[in-house]
Design a protein around this motif. Sequence first.
Motif, PDB file in Angstrom:
ATOM      1  N   ASP A 165      -8.292   5.772 -15.372  1.00  0.00           N
ATOM      2  CA  ASP A 165      -7.361   6.885 -15.520  1.00  0.00           C
ATOM      3  C   ASP A 165      -7.128   7.113 -17.013  1.00  0.00           C
ATOM      4  N   ASP A 215      -9.904   9.739 -12.955  1.00  0.00           N
ATOM      5  CA  ASP A 215      -8.963  10.790 -13.342  1.00  0.00           C
ATOM      6  C   ASP A 215      -9.085  11.029 -14.843  1.00  0.00           C
ATOM      7  N   ASN A 237      -6.088   1.779 -17.128  1.00  0.00           N
ATOM      8  CA  ASN A 237      -5.164   2.913 -17.147  1.00  0.00           C
ATOM      9  C   ASN A 237      -4.666   3.144 -18.566  1.00  0.00           C
TER      10      ASN A 237
END
Length: 361
Positions: A103, A171, A80
Amino acid sequence: MSGLTVLDLSNNSLSGTINTTFSIGNKLGVIKFDGNKLEEKVPQSLINCTDLEVLDLGNNELSDTFPKWLGALSVLQILNLRSNKFYGPIRTDNLFARILVIDLSSNGFSGDLPVSLFENFEAMKINGEKSGTREYVADVGYVDYSNSFIVTTKGLELELPQVLTTEIIIDLSRNRFEGNIPSIIGDLIGLRTLNLSHNRLEGHVPASLQQLSVLESLDLSYNKISGEIPQQLVSLKSLEVLNLSHNHLVGCIPKGKQFDTFENSSYQGNDGLRGFPLSKDCGGDDGVAQTTNPVELDEEGGDSPMISWQAVLMGYSCGLVIGLSIIYIMLSTQYPAWFSRMDVKLEHKILTRMKKHTKKY
């Protein structure tokens, strides 16, 4: 602290650089520095954390190019880097084979979406749903510690207390990516959430996405994607949220299954789209716009100019005979004057309309 396995300093007010030196042989499996004000670059000594499964540096002020060397961490499953100041194109080697959640949203990444990045996501090419077992990423086994993780899925920002190994997420939203959506994404059959919104992507929606049988959320909104929505996407039975809004899509929206449940908001901002649930009708029962021409109508038994002309002649003849008959009866029986005037007006209207119809053809 050679036995330390979890280092969680998230959601504090830490600032400055991450000047920690991670030594060779450490046992760290989880590192969470998210929700601080950390700056500058990602420390390259993280390469020594060979047991690392979760690296969460989201929501800081880190400024760096994509740290591709992280892909050498052979058991890394969650990465992330969201809401930082990362920039530039993404270049990778043959790495990130075990990654399940990546992400990179809300940064300044640019260039084309790297095909090699998706090629190397080997763990995403397996549909773990078939195994029937519930396993968690980096399950440290501590009763008093929750290895929580914030994800954006189905249009909502959720905090997951633990991340299932089947919760596969990509994402890359809110960056500056350009070019086409790689069709190779269709090989990632374990994918549940795909968010590529708020970029500068062009080209078409790849029909290969039909292979993502467990996909639950697909967001391609706010791009420059053109062409039609592939009819094959109707086969995505698990799809709960679809957002294709604010692109340049055209044609008819596919009908059937999950597509019958999506609302206007899924398609708004695409002036060329037609069909349910939009107000522009596609026409036809199969969702395909229908067109007709005079030749087709004639072949199918509809009205043609010749048939209309014959009808005109028949109407004119009948009207003339009826009119003359009424006049004869009226003169013979001495009907009132008002009836005579009505008859003359009726015959005049018939003759006028027939003349106009004759000129038309």
